[in-house]
Design a protein around this motif. Structure first.
Motif, PDB file in Angstrom:
ATOM      1  N   SER A  11      -9.316  -2.093   2.119  1.00 39.70           N
ATOM      2  CA  SER A  11      -7.866  -2.549   1.870  1.00 39.70           C
ATOM      3  C   SER A  11      -6.931  -1.198   2.511  1.00 39.70           C
ATOM      4  O   SER A  11      -7.853  -0.447   3.264  1.00 39.70           O
ATOM      5  N   ASP A  12      -5.868  -1.302   2.487  1.00 39.43           N
ATOM      6  CA  ASP A  12      -4.976   0.007   3.270  1.00 39.43           C
ATOM      7  C   ASP A  12      -5.076   1.080   2.447  1.00 39.43           C
ATOM      8  O   ASP A  12      -4.655   2.315   3.111  1.00 39.43           O
ATOM      9  N   GLY A  41      -1.535   1.546   5.347  1.00 43.10           N
ATOM     10  CA  GLY A  41      -1.157   0.284   6.083  1.00 43.10           C
ATOM     11  C   GLY A  41       0.397   0.378   6.429  1.00 43.10           C
ATOM     12  O   GLY A  41       0.856   1.494   6.213  1.00 43.10           O
ATOM     13  N   THR A  42       1.030  -0.597   6.953  1.00 42.57           N
ATOM     14  CA  THR A  42       2.264  -0.855   7.466  1.00 42.57           C
ATOM     15  C   THR A  42       3.218  -1.402   6.416  1.00 42.57           C
ATOM     16  O   THR A  42       4.297  -1.599   6.826  1.00 42.57           O
ATOM     17  N   SER A  43       2.861  -1.525   5.244  1.00 42.97           N
ATOM     18  CA  SER A  43       3.591  -2.058   4.107  1.00 42.97           C
ATOM     19  C   SER A  43       3.077  -1.728   3.059  1.00 42.97           C
ATOM     20  O   SER A  43       2.226  -0.899   2.563  1.00 42.97           O
ATOM     21  N   ASP A  69       4.319   2.866  -0.867  1.00 44.35           N
ATOM     22  CA  ASP A  69       5.109   2.579   0.507  1.00 44.35           C
ATOM     23  C   ASP A  69       4.123   3.111   1.498  1.00 44.35           C
ATOM     24  O   ASP A  69       3.182   4.028   1.193  1.00 44.35           O
ATOM     25  N   GLU A  70       4.482   2.497   2.698  1.00 41.17           N
ATOM     26  CA  GLU A  70       3.715   3.046   4.086  1.00 41.17           C
ATOM     27  C   GLU A  70       3.659   4.461   4.056  1.00 41.17           C
ATOM     28  O   GLU A  70       4.574   5.109   4.043  1.00 41.17           O
TER      29      GLU A  70
END
Length: 121
Positions: A11-12, A41-43, A69-70
């Motif tokens: 995952s992120d 990640g970006t989100s 958050d990112e």
């Protein structure tokens, strides 16, 4: 466990830092023994109900509304303290992360393996 339950589904969320050996006697500095995770990640990433486990079977579960958050980081301290948005406390009365090596295991709220990262081995 079957092969699928042992397969890492990335995952992120990533391990950003592990501090398994704070200066001094570990049992006197449990709040300084920690693992830091980062949302790479970006989100936003909701880790509510995700669990962190060591090789000894000790488990911590992130509470509801734990959202990164990112680029945000969250630190899980072994000892006692006051939880904030970026710091959580396992409230252990002894060291959790072995200085000679251990494995950080993270599962999401559905029990899917997301991280298995060993260090010093």
């Amino acid at each position: 466990m079957n092969d699928e339950s042992n397969k890492v589904h990335h995952s992120d969320l990533v391990v950003d830092e592990i501090r398994e050996n704070p200066s001094g006697r570990d049992e006197r500095h449990l709040e300084q023994e920690y693992v830091t995770f980062k949302n790479d990640g970006t989100s936003a990433l909701d880790i509510s109900g995700w669990s962190v486990e060591d090789e000894g079977g000790n488990t911590f579960q992130f509470p509801e509304d734990t959202i990164l958050d990112e680029g945000d980081r969250v630190t899980l301290h072994s000892g006692d303290g006051t939880n904030t948005d970026s710091d959580f406390y396992w409230r252990s009365d002894r060291p959790l992360w072995r200085n000679v090596g251990d494995t950080v295991v993270v599962r999401d709220a559905d029990g899917v393996l997301r991280i298995r990262e060993s260090y010093n081995e």
